[in-house]
Design a protein around this motif. Structure first.
Motif, PDB file in Angstrom:
ATOM      1  N   GLY A 136       0.814  -1.205   0.000  1.00  0.00           N
ATOM      2  CA  GLY A 136       0.000   0.000   0.000  1.00  0.00           C
ATOM      3  C   GLY A 136       0.847   1.254   0.000  1.00  0.00           C
ATOM      4  O   GLY A 136       1.977   1.266  -0.504  1.00  0.00           O
ATOM      5  N   SER A 137       0.330   2.316   0.601  1.00  0.00           N
ATOM      6  CA  SER A 137       1.031   3.602   0.571  1.00  0.00           C
ATOM      7  C   SER A 137       2.314   3.585   1.378  1.00  0.00           C
ATOM      8  O   SER A 137       3.199   4.418   1.162  1.00  0.00           O
ATOM      9  CB  SER A 137       0.107   4.711   1.091  1.00  0.00           C
ATOM     10  OG  SER A 137      -0.242   4.490   2.452  1.00  0.00           O
TER      11      SER A 137
ATOM     12  N   SER B  53       4.378   4.577  -1.843  1.00  0.00           N
ATOM     13  CA  SER B  53       4.175   6.019  -1.707  1.00  0.00           C
ATOM     14  C   SER B  53       2.942   6.447  -2.483  1.00  0.00           C
ATOM     15  O   SER B  53       2.436   5.707  -3.343  1.00  0.00           O
ATOM     16  CB  SER B  53       5.390   6.839  -2.145  1.00  0.00           C
ATOM     17  OG  SER B  53       5.308   7.255  -3.487  1.00  0.00           O
ATOM     18  N   THR B  54       2.463   7.638  -2.195  1.00  0.00           N
ATOM     19  CA  THR B  54       1.255   8.135  -2.844  1.00  0.00           C
ATOM     20  C   THR B  54       1.543   9.159  -3.932  1.00  0.00           C
ATOM     21  O   THR B  54       0.636   9.865  -4.379  1.00  0.00           O
ATOM     22  CB  THR B  54       0.316   8.771  -1.804  1.00  0.00           C
ATOM     23  OG1 THR B  54       1.027   9.783  -1.081  1.00  0.00           O
ATOM     24  CG2 THR B  54      -0.203   7.735  -0.827  1.00  0.00           C
ATOM     25  N   ASP B  55       2.782   9.263  -4.365  1.00  0.00           N
ATOM     26  CA  ASP B  55       3.103  10.191  -5.451  1.00  0.00           C
ATOM     27  C   ASP B  55       2.280   9.844  -6.687  1.00  0.00           C
ATOM     28  O   ASP B  55       2.247   8.681  -7.116  1.00  0.00           O
ATOM     29  CB  ASP B  55       4.589  10.136  -5.795  1.00  0.00           C
ATOM     30  CG  ASP B  55       5.413  10.992  -4.847  1.00  0.00           C
ATOM     31  OD1 ASP B  55       4.897  11.370  -3.788  1.00  0.00           O
ATOM     32  OD2 ASP B  55       6.582  11.277  -5.174  1.00  0.00           O
ATOM     33  N   GLY B  56       1.643  10.851  -7.245  1.00  0.00           N
ATOM     34  CA  GLY B  56       0.776  10.628  -8.392  1.00  0.00           C
ATOM     35  C   GLY B  56       1.556  10.443  -9.686  1.00  0.00           C
ATOM     36  O   GLY B  56       2.771  10.615  -9.747  1.00  0.00           O
TER      37      GLY B  56
ATOM     38  N   PHE C 107      -0.965   4.485  -9.397  1.00  0.00           N
ATOM     39  CA  PHE C 107       0.198   4.645  -8.538  1.00  0.00           C
ATOM     40  C   PHE C 107       1.320   3.675  -8.894  1.00  0.00           C
ATOM     41  O   PHE C 107       2.220   3.448  -8.084  1.00  0.00           O
ATOM     42  CB  PHE C 107      -0.206   4.457  -7.078  1.00  0.00           C
ATOM     43  CG  PHE C 107      -1.214   5.473  -6.624  1.00  0.00           C
ATOM     44  CD1 PHE C 107      -0.807   6.717  -6.165  1.00  0.00           C
ATOM     45  CD2 PHE C 107      -2.570   5.201  -6.677  1.00  0.00           C
ATOM     46  CE1 PHE C 107      -1.739   7.671  -5.762  1.00  0.00           C
ATOM     47  CE2 PHE C 107      -3.503   6.139  -6.271  1.00  0.00           C
ATOM     48  CZ  PHE C 107      -3.087   7.378  -5.811  1.00  0.00           C
TER      49      PHE C 107
ATOM     50  N   SER D 177      -5.702   2.332  -6.579  1.00  0.00           N
ATOM     51  CA  SER D 177      -5.922   3.034  -5.314  1.00  0.00           C
ATOM     52  C   SER D 177      -5.049   2.411  -4.236  1.00  0.00           C
ATOM     53  O   SER D 177      -4.640   1.247  -4.326  1.00  0.00           O
ATOM     54  CB  SER D 177      -7.401   2.999  -4.907  1.00  0.00           C
ATOM     55  OG  SER D 177      -7.868   1.672  -4.781  1.00  0.00           O
ATOM     56  N   LEU D 178      -4.776   3.225  -3.217  1.00  0.00           N
ATOM     57  CA  LEU D 178      -3.898   2.800  -2.125  1.00  0.00           C
ATOM     58  C   LEU D 178      -4.524   3.102  -0.772  1.00  0.00           C
ATOM     59  O   LEU D 178      -5.126   4.157  -0.578  1.00  0.00           O
ATOM     60  CB  LEU D 178      -2.547   3.535  -2.202  1.00  0.00           C
ATOM     61  CG  LEU D 178      -1.597   3.208  -3.350  1.00  0.00           C
ATOM     62  CD1 LEU D 178      -0.418   4.162  -3.307  1.00  0.00           C
ATOM     63  CD2 LEU D 178      -1.112   1.765  -3.265  1.00  0.00           C
ATOM     64  N   TRP D 179      -4.370   2.173   0.143  1.00  0.00           N
ATOM     65  CA  TRP D 179      -4.517   2.409   1.564  1.00  0.00           C
ATOM     66  C   TRP D 179      -3.142   2.120   2.176  1.00  0.00           C
ATOM     67  O   TRP D 179      -2.201   1.763   1.467  1.00  0.00           O
ATOM     68  CB  TRP D 179      -5.582   1.502   2.166  1.00  0.00           C
ATOM     69  CG  TRP D 179      -6.980   1.969   1.916  1.00  0.00           C
ATOM     70  CD1 TRP D 179      -7.798   2.647   2.775  1.00  0.00           C
ATOM     71  CD2 TRP D 179      -7.757   1.803   0.714  1.00  0.00           C
ATOM     72  NE1 TRP D 179      -9.014   2.912   2.200  1.00  0.00           N
ATOM     73  CE2 TRP D 179      -9.016   2.407   0.935  1.00  0.00           C
ATOM     74  CE3 TRP D 179      -7.510   1.204  -0.530  1.00  0.00           C
ATOM     75  CZ2 TRP D 179     -10.018   2.431  -0.027  1.00  0.00           C
ATOM     76  CZ3 TRP D 179      -8.496   1.230  -1.491  1.00  0.00           C
ATOM     77  CH2 TRP D 179      -9.733   1.834  -1.236  1.00  0.00           C
ATOM     78  N   GLU D 180      -3.019   2.275   3.479  1.00  0.00           N
ATOM     79  CA  GLU D 180      -1.693   2.102   4.071  1.00  0.00           C
ATOM     80  C   GLU D 180      -1.091   0.732   3.772  1.00  0.00           C
ATOM     81  O   GLU D 180       0.084   0.620   3.425  1.00  0.00           O
ATOM     82  CB  GLU D 180      -1.751   2.328   5.587  1.00  0.00           C
ATOM     83  CG  GLU D 180      -2.014   3.777   5.968  1.00  0.00           C
ATOM     84  CD  GLU D 180      -2.091   3.953   7.467  1.00  0.00           C
ATOM     85  OE1 GLU D 180      -1.098   3.670   8.149  1.00  0.00           O
ATOM     86  OE2 GLU D 180      -3.166   4.356   7.954  1.00  0.00           O
TER      87      GLU D 180
ATOM     88  N   GLY E  61      -3.004  -2.289  -1.675  1.00  0.00           N
ATOM     89  CA  GLY E  61      -2.952  -1.715  -3.005  1.00  0.00           C
ATOM     90  C   GLY E  61      -3.954  -2.422  -3.888  1.00  0.00           C
ATOM     91  O   GLY E  61      -3.963  -3.663  -3.969  1.00  0.00           O
TER      92      GLY E  61
END
Length: 375
Positions: free
Chosen positions: A285-286, A290-293, A301, A314-317, A320
């Protein structure tokens, strides 16, 4: 450290708990050698930005291939690399806070350190710290190349600032540098070439302006991974500072700076759920990717290495979600997959180690020694 020398160490990726990052060592070595050869052919020095990998062992490989030194983003990174014996460092950042200033001038006693300036106030702080410590710092004036970040505008503003900086004790203005990046993903390689050349031309022009008022500019430093080679092809540019080139990532591929088959770093993950025919969920996940677009709007991601049409949507902690392409619909719970992150630099900064793989066997494990540093 080599895993082959450690009894009982894992020898394959499947023996390691996911998620983690791993590197294809053959691809990475080829990328390092290719950039070094290209810099030599252009007649420019290569000073890679090691914020990408944060691993001193990798910096030594880059230097062995021809790099003349390294670029870092903060004083704490510089200290890690200096401690590892790498003593030619450019801190491409405005160092103004008291604690980092004190450490910067202390570092300058044992290593060749350059740093950045884009204001008279910042230059005065560097000057006072250097004078008090009895050292002289080489500084490069950052030129604003239009991205809306740091730097002084070329022309009158840069000339006025350079004259004021040149009169300060303890610092020596030796060059100009800048960062432009590349965002015009939809325009293709020709636009990236023109974009990079424009970066180099703008910096050379700024240096020419400063020399015209008797400021002795020796260094003209340009180029991130997408723009390094076209910027370096401009006569008058003396060095380039690419960072991501040794690994690549989804954004670098989208920008046309590397091919997908040159990408060398991947996140290894396990499929933990198949809640729908067009969706799978992995344990990366994030906190892994990471959450960089993306540079490409709507492209998620990262992507699945075995099927680039499968995106991390989409991501959660710790989750993925993969939007499955036509070649990944057969994924099952428990399957392991390799994901190309959007941005390699931020992904690596989330991890304590990187596994090096050759011929499907673990050859080495690197500690990400400079990760998480905040000053």
């Amino acid at each position: 450290m080599s895993t082959s020398a450690r009894t009982g160490s894992p020898s394959s990726l499947d023996e390691l708990a996911t998620p983690f990052l791993y590197v294809d060592l053959d691809r990475m070595t080829s990328n390092i050698d290719t950039m070094a050869a290209a810099a030599r052919a252009l007649g420019v020095r290569l000073r890679p930005h090691v914020k990408t990998h944060k691993v001193p062992e990798l910096a030594r490989l880059q230097i062995a291939a021809g790099a003349t030194g390294v670029t870092v983003a903060k004083v704490s990174e510089a200290e890690v690399f200096a401690d590892a014996g790498i003593d030619d460092l450019f801190v491409a950042y405005q160092v103004v806070a008291p604690a980092p200033l004190e450490r910067l001038v202390r570092l300058a006693r044992r290593a060749h350190v350059r740093c950045a300036v884009d204001s008279h106030e910042g230059a005065e702080l560097l000057s006072r710290a250097a004078t008090a410590a009895g050292v002289e710092l080489e500084v490069l004036l950052e030129i604003d190349l239009g991205i809306g970040r740091t730097g002084v505008r070329a022309g009158v503003a840069a000339c006025e600032l350079a004259q004021r900086v040149s009169g300060l004790p303890g610092i020596e203005l030796i060059g100009v540098y800048g960062f432009r990046g590349f965002r015009a993903f939809a325009e293709g390689a020709e636009s990236r070439e023109a974009w990079g050349r424009a970066e180099g031309e703008a910096l050379v022009s700024a240096a020419t302006d400063l020399r015209a008022i008797a400021v002795p500019i020796a260094e003209v430093s340009a180029g991130s991974t997408p723009t390094a080679l076209p910027a370096g092809s401009v006569r008058g540019v003396t060095e380039i500072r690419p960072g991501q080139y040794l690994f690549g990532c989804a954004n670098i591929v989208a920008q046309g700076a590397m091919r997908a088959d040159e990408v060398a770093l991947f996140a290894r993950a396990t499929v933990i759920s198949r809640p729908a025919d067009d969706r799978a969920v992995v344990d990366a996940g994030s906190k892994t990717l990471s959450t960089d677009g993306p540079w490409e709007p709507g492209r998620g991601f990262g992507y699945l290495a075995s099927d680039p049409s499968t995106r991390v949507v989409s991501l959660w902690e710790e989750h993925g979600v993969l939007g499955l392409g036509e070649h990944a619909t057969g994924l099952r719970v428990g399957d392991r997959v390799s994901i190309v992150p959007n941005h390699v630099c931020t992904a690596i900064n989330l991890h304590d180690r990187i596994v090096g793989l050759r011929d499907d066997r673990i050859e080495t494990v690197w500690k990400v020694a400079a990760r998480g540093r905040i000053e």
